[in-house]
Design a protein around this motif. Structure first.
Motif, PDB file in Angstrom:
ATOM      1  N   GLU A 202      43.195  34.961  39.799  1.00 23.98           N
ATOM      2  CA  GLU A 202      43.275  35.422  41.169  1.00 23.98           C
ATOM      3  C   GLU A 202      43.056  36.922  41.300  1.00 23.98           C
ATOM      4  OE1 GLU A 202      46.913  34.506  43.300  1.00 23.98           O
ATOM      5  OE2 GLU A 202      46.427  32.375  43.028  1.00 23.98           O
ATOM      6  N   LYS A 203      43.637  37.659  40.349  1.00 22.07           N
ATOM      7  CA  LYS A 203      43.711  39.109  40.535  1.00 22.07           C
ATOM      8  C   LYS A 203      42.567  39.905  39.928  1.00 22.07           C
ATOM      9  CE  LYS A 203      48.601  39.651  41.378  1.00 22.07           C
ATOM     10  NZ  LYS A 203      49.123  38.279  41.343  1.00 22.07           N
ATOM     11  N   THR A 204      41.922  39.369  38.921  1.00 24.51           N
ATOM     12  CA  THR A 204      40.855  40.162  38.301  1.00 24.51           C
ATOM     13  C   THR A 204      39.552  39.951  39.054  1.00 24.51           C
ATOM     14  OG1 THR A 204      41.616  38.836  36.470  1.00 24.51           O
ATOM     15  CG2 THR A 204      40.502  40.881  35.915  1.00 24.51           C
ATOM     16  N   PRO A 205      38.833  41.051  39.282  1.00 24.31           N
ATOM     17  CA  PRO A 205      37.542  40.883  39.936  1.00 24.31           C
ATOM     18  C   PRO A 205      36.627  40.060  39.026  1.00 24.31           C
ATOM     19  CG  PRO A 205      37.874  43.165  39.173  1.00 24.31           C
ATOM     20  CD  PRO A 205      39.147  42.439  38.953  1.00 24.31           C
ATOM     21  N   ARG A 206      35.770  39.249  39.629  1.00 29.24           N
ATOM     22  CA  ARG A 206      34.852  38.463  38.814  1.00 29.24           C
ATOM     23  C   ARG A 206      33.991  39.417  38.012  1.00 29.24           C
ATOM     24  NH1 ARG A 206      34.318  33.654  38.678  1.00 29.24           N
ATOM     25  NH2 ARG A 206      35.812  32.383  39.821  1.00 29.24           N
ATOM     26  N   PHE A 234      32.012  44.163  30.145  1.00 25.94           N
ATOM     27  CA  PHE A 234      33.403  44.020  30.537  1.00 25.94           C
ATOM     28  C   PHE A 234      34.114  43.312  29.421  1.00 25.94           C
ATOM     29  CE2 PHE A 234      32.631  45.677  34.537  1.00 25.94           C
ATOM     30  CZ  PHE A 234      33.854  45.861  35.155  1.00 25.94           C
ATOM     31  N   ARG A 235      35.175  43.925  28.940  1.00 24.31           N
ATOM     32  CA  ARG A 235      35.779  43.296  27.773  1.00 24.31           C
ATOM     33  C   ARG A 235      36.615  42.089  28.175  1.00 24.31           C
ATOM     34  NH1 ARG A 235      41.248  45.148  26.825  1.00 24.31           N
ATOM     35  NH2 ARG A 235      41.572  46.976  28.119  1.00 24.31           N
ATOM     36  N   ALA A 236      36.679  41.158  27.238  1.00 23.74           N
ATOM     37  CA  ALA A 236      37.407  39.920  27.492  1.00 23.74           C
ATOM     38  C   ALA A 236      38.885  40.216  27.687  1.00 23.74           C
ATOM     39  CB  ALA A 236      37.218  38.975  26.324  1.00 23.74           C
ATOM     40  N   LYS A 237      39.482  39.477  28.572  1.00 20.49           N
ATOM     41  CA  LYS A 237      40.901  39.638  28.855  1.00 20.49           C
ATOM     42  C   LYS A 237      41.733  38.991  27.750  1.00 20.49           C
ATOM     43  CE  LYS A 237      42.783  41.767  31.021  1.00 20.49           C
ATOM     44  NZ  LYS A 237      42.175  42.968  31.459  1.00 20.49           N
ATOM     45  N   HIS A 238      42.709  39.717  27.250  1.00 18.62           N
ATOM     46  CA  HIS A 238      43.594  39.101  26.262  1.00 18.62           C
ATOM     47  C   HIS A 238      44.928  38.802  26.913  1.00 18.62           C
ATOM     48  CE1 HIS A 238      40.797  41.178  23.300  1.00 18.62           C
ATOM     49  NE2 HIS A 238      40.509  39.899  23.349  1.00 18.62           N
ATOM     50  N   TYR A 239      45.191  37.518  27.041  1.00 14.71           N
ATOM     51  CA  TYR A 239      46.328  37.097  27.850  1.00 14.71           C
ATOM     52  C   TYR A 239      47.667  37.532  27.286  1.00 14.71           C
ATOM     53  CZ  TYR A 239      42.852  34.372  30.247  1.00 14.71           C
ATOM     54  OH  TYR A 239      41.754  34.005  30.959  1.00 14.71           O
ATOM     55  N   LEU A 259      43.254  45.877  34.305  1.00 16.69           N
ATOM     56  CA  LEU A 259      42.871  44.514  34.643  1.00 16.69           C
ATOM     57  C   LEU A 259      41.355  44.379  34.626  1.00 16.69           C
ATOM     58  CD1 LEU A 259      45.225  43.226  37.432  1.00 16.69           C
ATOM     59  CD2 LEU A 259      44.971  42.443  35.086  1.00 16.69           C
ATOM     60  N   ALA A 260      40.686  45.418  35.153  1.00 16.58           N
ATOM     61  CA  ALA A 260      39.247  45.480  35.018  1.00 16.58           C
ATOM     62  C   ALA A 260      38.970  46.545  33.977  1.00 16.58           C
ATOM     63  CB  ALA A 260      38.609  45.864  36.341  1.00 16.58           C
ATOM     64  N   ALA A 261      38.266  46.179  32.918  1.00 16.12           N
ATOM     65  CA  ALA A 261      38.054  47.136  31.851  1.00 16.12           C
ATOM     66  C   ALA A 261      36.642  47.012  31.303  1.00 16.12           C
ATOM     67  CB  ALA A 261      39.070  46.922  30.737  1.00 16.12           C
ATOM     68  N   ALA A 262      35.941  48.144  31.311  1.00 14.76           N
ATOM     69  CA  ALA A 262      34.570  48.143  30.798  1.00 14.76           C
ATOM     70  C   ALA A 262      34.518  48.909  29.488  1.00 14.76           C
ATOM     71  CB  ALA A 262      33.641  48.791  31.810  1.00 14.76           C
ATOM     72  N   ARG A 263      33.569  48.525  28.650  1.00 14.40           N
ATOM     73  CA  ARG A 263      33.433  49.216  27.377  1.00 14.40           C
ATOM     74  C   ARG A 263      32.004  49.725  27.269  1.00 14.40           C
ATOM     75  NH1 ARG A 263      35.416  45.432  23.249  1.00 14.40           N
ATOM     76  NH2 ARG A 263      37.460  46.335  23.614  1.00 14.40           N
ATOM     77  N   ILE A 264      31.882  51.010  26.922  1.00  6.24           N
ATOM     78  CA  ILE A 264      30.560  51.612  26.799  1.00  6.24           C
ATOM     79  C   ILE A 264      30.353  52.057  25.361  1.00  6.24           C
ATOM     80  CG2 ILE A 264      29.016  53.423  27.644  1.00  6.24           C
ATOM     81  CD1 ILE A 264      30.692  53.533  30.177  1.00  6.24           C
ATOM     82  N   ILE A 265      29.284  51.589  24.733  1.00  4.62           N
ATOM     83  CA  ILE A 265      28.986  51.976  23.357  1.00  4.62           C
ATOM     84  C   ILE A 265      27.814  52.946  23.373  1.00  4.62           C
ATOM     85  CG2 ILE A 265      28.459  51.128  21.024  1.00  4.62           C
ATOM     86  CD1 ILE A 265      30.766  49.530  21.928  1.00  4.62           C
ATOM     87  N   VAL A 266      28.011  54.130  22.800  1.00  4.20           N
ATOM     88  CA  VAL A 266      26.942  55.137  22.773  1.00  4.20           C
ATOM     89  C   VAL A 266      26.650  55.572  21.333  1.00  4.20           C
ATOM     90  CG1 VAL A 266      27.365  55.983  25.107  1.00  4.20           C
ATOM     91  CG2 VAL A 266      28.623  56.984  23.187  1.00  4.20           C
ATOM     92  N   ASP A 267      25.647  56.492  21.192  1.00  2.00           N
ATOM     93  CA  ASP A 267      25.161  56.840  19.855  1.00  2.00           C
ATOM     94  C   ASP A 267      26.037  57.780  19.043  1.00  2.00           C
ATOM     95  OD1 ASP A 267      22.985  55.291  19.953  1.00  2.00           O
ATOM     96  OD2 ASP A 267      21.653  56.827  20.782  1.00  2.00           O
ATOM     97  N   SER A 268      26.652  58.750  19.727  1.00  2.00           N
ATOM     98  CA  SER A 268      27.347  59.772  18.948  1.00  2.00           C
ATOM     99  C   SER A 268      28.642  60.176  19.640  1.00  2.00           C
ATOM    100  CB  SER A 268      26.455  61.011  18.820  1.00  2.00           C
ATOM    101  OG  SER A 268      26.259  61.560  20.116  1.00  2.00           O
ATOM    102  N   ASP A 313      34.871  49.984  45.239  1.00  2.00           N
ATOM    103  CA  ASP A 313      35.828  49.238  46.068  1.00  2.00           C
ATOM    104  C   ASP A 313      37.265  49.703  45.840  1.00  2.00           C
ATOM    105  OD1 ASP A 313      33.652  47.770  46.838  1.00  2.00           O
ATOM    106  OD2 ASP A 313      34.143  46.018  45.597  1.00  2.00           O
ATOM    107  N   ASP A 314      37.422  50.932  45.313  1.00  3.83           N
ATOM    108  CA  ASP A 314      38.752  51.466  45.021  1.00  3.83           C
ATOM    109  C   ASP A 314      39.541  50.638  44.023  1.00  3.83           C
ATOM    110  OD1 ASP A 314      39.139  53.921  45.978  1.00  3.83           O
ATOM    111  OD2 ASP A 314      39.921  53.307  47.947  1.00  3.83           O
ATOM    112  N   LYS A 315      38.843  49.855  43.217  1.00  2.00           N
ATOM    113  CA  LYS A 315      39.531  49.074  42.190  1.00  2.00           C
ATOM    114  C   LYS A 315      39.765  49.967  40.975  1.00  2.00           C
ATOM    115  CE  LYS A 315      38.511  44.198  42.768  1.00  2.00           C
ATOM    116  NZ  LYS A 315      39.248  44.148  44.005  1.00  2.00           N
ATOM    117  N   ILE A 316      41.006  49.969  40.480  1.00  2.00           N
ATOM    118  CA  ILE A 316      41.283  50.763  39.293  1.00  2.00           C
ATOM    119  C   ILE A 316      40.638  50.077  38.085  1.00  2.00           C
ATOM    120  CG2 ILE A 316      43.085  51.581  37.746  1.00  2.00           C
ATOM    121  CD1 ILE A 316      44.871  51.819  40.249  1.00  2.00           C
ATOM    122  N   THR A 317      39.795  50.829  37.395  1.00  6.72           N
ATOM    123  CA  THR A 317      39.052  50.257  36.288  1.00  6.72           C
ATOM    124  C   THR A 317      39.206  51.140  35.059  1.00  6.72           C
ATOM    125  OG1 THR A 317      37.456  49.380  37.851  1.00  6.72           O
ATOM    126  CG2 THR A 317      36.756  49.497  35.549  1.00  6.72           C
TER     127      THR A 317
END
Ligand code: MN
Length: 571
Positions: A202-206, A234-239, A259-268, A313-317
């Motif tokens: 319900e609570k996590t954005p798709r 977007f990293r998988a949610k660990h319950y 609740l919403a969490a993105a992961r960015i992989i860069v070179d250095s 959308d003002d969602k804390i990420t």
């Protein structure tokens, strides 16, 4: 699966000789397990195959793959271990032996498990690969938990959450840690598990939809700074970790920022900081939520930049930014280094690993020094507190991070650094304020020990120690000073008085008054099934007291109706 099909699944890195050994191990295990079935009905060999392929995914060496294939062969037949040594060498035999269960010994319930677990830790202190295989074994077995009775499901699930997942965490293998936790969570706390899945949906954005919204802006701004991320997801949610977090925050979903969490992989590394700058320019960061684990890695070696922002959308990420190398280390931990640093050199695994895992060395010293006389249950209890309870990370005045179990005090801190520092402690400063030695330490505390040369520990210091490392140091120091430390109450031996006689009203009353007349507190009295020539047999439990017992017995024999009295001193 045939050996040929199996070998096709392996990556190119193994040499022809190693592939041949792996093939032989495959055939060997298939032969031994050929008539066995898993509880789910499938053929048993599927299990060692699955475990070995998980080890392949972790990029482990050939010895580990071979030992994974063989890990359940030893318990079926005693002579097997000799064969394994002959065909696959001493190292594989050592690993397999460390993984074998205590099936042949009749221990009841928990105790049997405690003994197997203890044995595993003994072996792991010499070669960490034992634990890695055991973690994978447990993970695969959790997949068939549904066929077991509920009580067993819960026990195995709890053990996974209390011991196995924390080990994976301390080895930095977060991919395995979260998988173990989420599989076990369902059986350990079924209702909470169902609840949390429902709430998160319900609570996590798709995830995909949300990522689509963020991506255009993010990619455009990153491109302006010449940053081409290797991957954004977007990293998988660990319950389970989410549930634990909610428990800490009084079930307040609004205080959970990732609740919403993105992961960015860069070179250095430079690009990591540049990316952080871009994100903060785009979206406002939440104060206090920026964590620089690149400059200050976690004690298990974890590196990344974390920040939480008011995003679209003002969602804390939450964003986690790291290099590919940091990412691999975060997912595979010690296993990421295994193939190229430690293959074939089990002794080097202790203390000299590139990650320098000090707790493995500690575990080694700890079990060598202190645990010879502990029984398995005491051992596991101490192990849970010293190594696998939740941790706090505190700092020395020089900025070194010290990793202690939750609830640890300055006394534990001092003994953790050096026994001499512990022995001479007279006070402590936390964040520059003097605090009592009984105070609990919290993550981030800077701890300074105040000492006095030639000071010796007192019994009072023992009350302020929580870890068995500190306790054992203090005890041995007290012993040297000739100070006697009382054994804890539960260790006191008991005397069982067996009283047989005829049935008579008031008999129990007379027995009780005799015993209390000696100033002895009776702990309990039970009536046994009548046997032999006596209608009544009572067993009376009193604290051990060698001197008085013969006198008590003589007096009891004088009671009317009592025919026979004898006693045993028991643990
Ligand atoms: Mn197994």
């Amino acid at each position: 699966m045939t050996a040929k099909e199996y070998l096709k699944k392996l990556p190119k890195k193994y040499t022809p000789k190693e592939l041949e050994d792996i093939r032989r191990a495959f055939e060997f295990a298939s032969e031994i397990h050929k008539d066995e079935k898993r509880l789910t009905g499938g053929s048993y060999i599927d299990h060692p195959i699955a475990v070995s392929l998980l080890a392949v995914d972790l990029n482990m060496d050939a010895q580990t793959i071979i030992s994974s294939l063989l890990h359940d062969t030893y318990e079926t037949d005693k002579t097997t271990l000799n064969k394994i040594r002959k065909h696959f060498g001493q190292e594989v035999a050592f690993l397999v032996k460390g993984l074998s269960k205590f099936k042949k010994i009749k221990y009841r319930g928990i105790e049997r498990n405690a003994e197997s677990t203890r044995k595993m830790f003994m072996a792991a202190a010499k070669d960490i690969r034992v634990i890695i295989i055991k973690l994978l074994d447990r993970f695969d077995n959790l997949g068939t938990l549904h066929v077991l009775p509920e009580i067993k499901q819960r026990r195995i699930a709890m053990e996974t959450l209390e011991i196995y997942a924390p080990i994976a965490d301390r080895l930095g293998i977060s991919s395995i840690k979260s998988k173990l936790e989420d599989r076990a969570f369902k059986y350990a706390y079924p209702e909470e598990y169902a609840w949390i899945i429902n709430e998160t949906n319900e609570k996590t954005p798709r995830r995909e939809a949300y990522l689509q919204k963020i991506m255009p802006t993010l990619s455009r701004e990153l491109a302006k700074e010449n940053i081409a991320p290797e991957n954004i997801n977007f990293r998988a949610k660990h319950y389970y970790s989410l549930w634990k977090k909610l428990l800490r925050k009084n079930m307040d979903w609004y205080s959970i920022y990732d609740l919403a969490a993105a992961r960015i992989i860069v070179d250095s590394t430079e690009m990591c900081y540049a990316t952080l700058g871009v994100i903060h320019k785009l979206w406002k960061p939440l104060p206090g939520k920026i964590k620089d684990y690149i400059a200050l890695p976690k004690p298990n070696g974890y590196q990344s930049l974390h920040t939480s922002v008011f995003c679209v959308d003002d969602k804390i990420t939450e964003f986690q930014i790291r290099t590919k190398k940091m990412h691999e280390e975060a997912e595979f931990g010690i296993a990421a280094h295994w193939a190229w640093e430690m293959a074939g050199k089990p002794e080097r695994a202790i203390g000299t690993s590139p990650r320098n895992i000090p707790w493995i060395k500690q575990l080694h010293d700890w079990q060598k020094k202190f645990n010879k006389n502990m029984n398995s249950e005491e051992f596991l209890k101490a192990l849970k507190i010293d190594f696998f309870s939740d941790r706090v990370f505190v700092l020395t005045p020089r900025g070194d991070i010290i990793d202690l179990p939750e609830g640890a005090t300055p006394v534990d801190f001092a003994y953790h650094i050096h026994s001499n520092l512990g022995d001479t402690i007279i006070g402590a400063k936390v964040n520059n304020k003097i605090i009592p030695l009984s105070s609990e330490l919290y993550s981030g505390d800077m701890v300074e020990i105040i000492r006095q040369k030639n000071k010796k520990p007192s019994i009072k210091l023992l009350d302020n120690a929580k870890t068995s490392v500190a306790k054992n140091h203090i005890k041995s120091s007290l012993k040297k000073q000739g100070i006697f430390v009382k054994a804890p109450k539960q260790k006191q031996r008991k005397t069982h008085l067996k009283i047989a006689g005829e049935d008579r009203i008031g008999l129990i009353n007379d027995i009780t008054s005799v015993i209390t007349s000696f100033g002895i507190n009776m702990e309990s009295i039970v009536q046994n099934e009548p046997h032999g020539k006596y209608a009544n047999v009572f067993i009376c439990f009193i604290p051990k007291n060698k001197k008085q017992v013969p006198l008590v017995v003589t007096r009891l024999k004088k009671i009317k109706g009592v025919e026979e009295v004898d006693y045993k001193i028991k643990n």
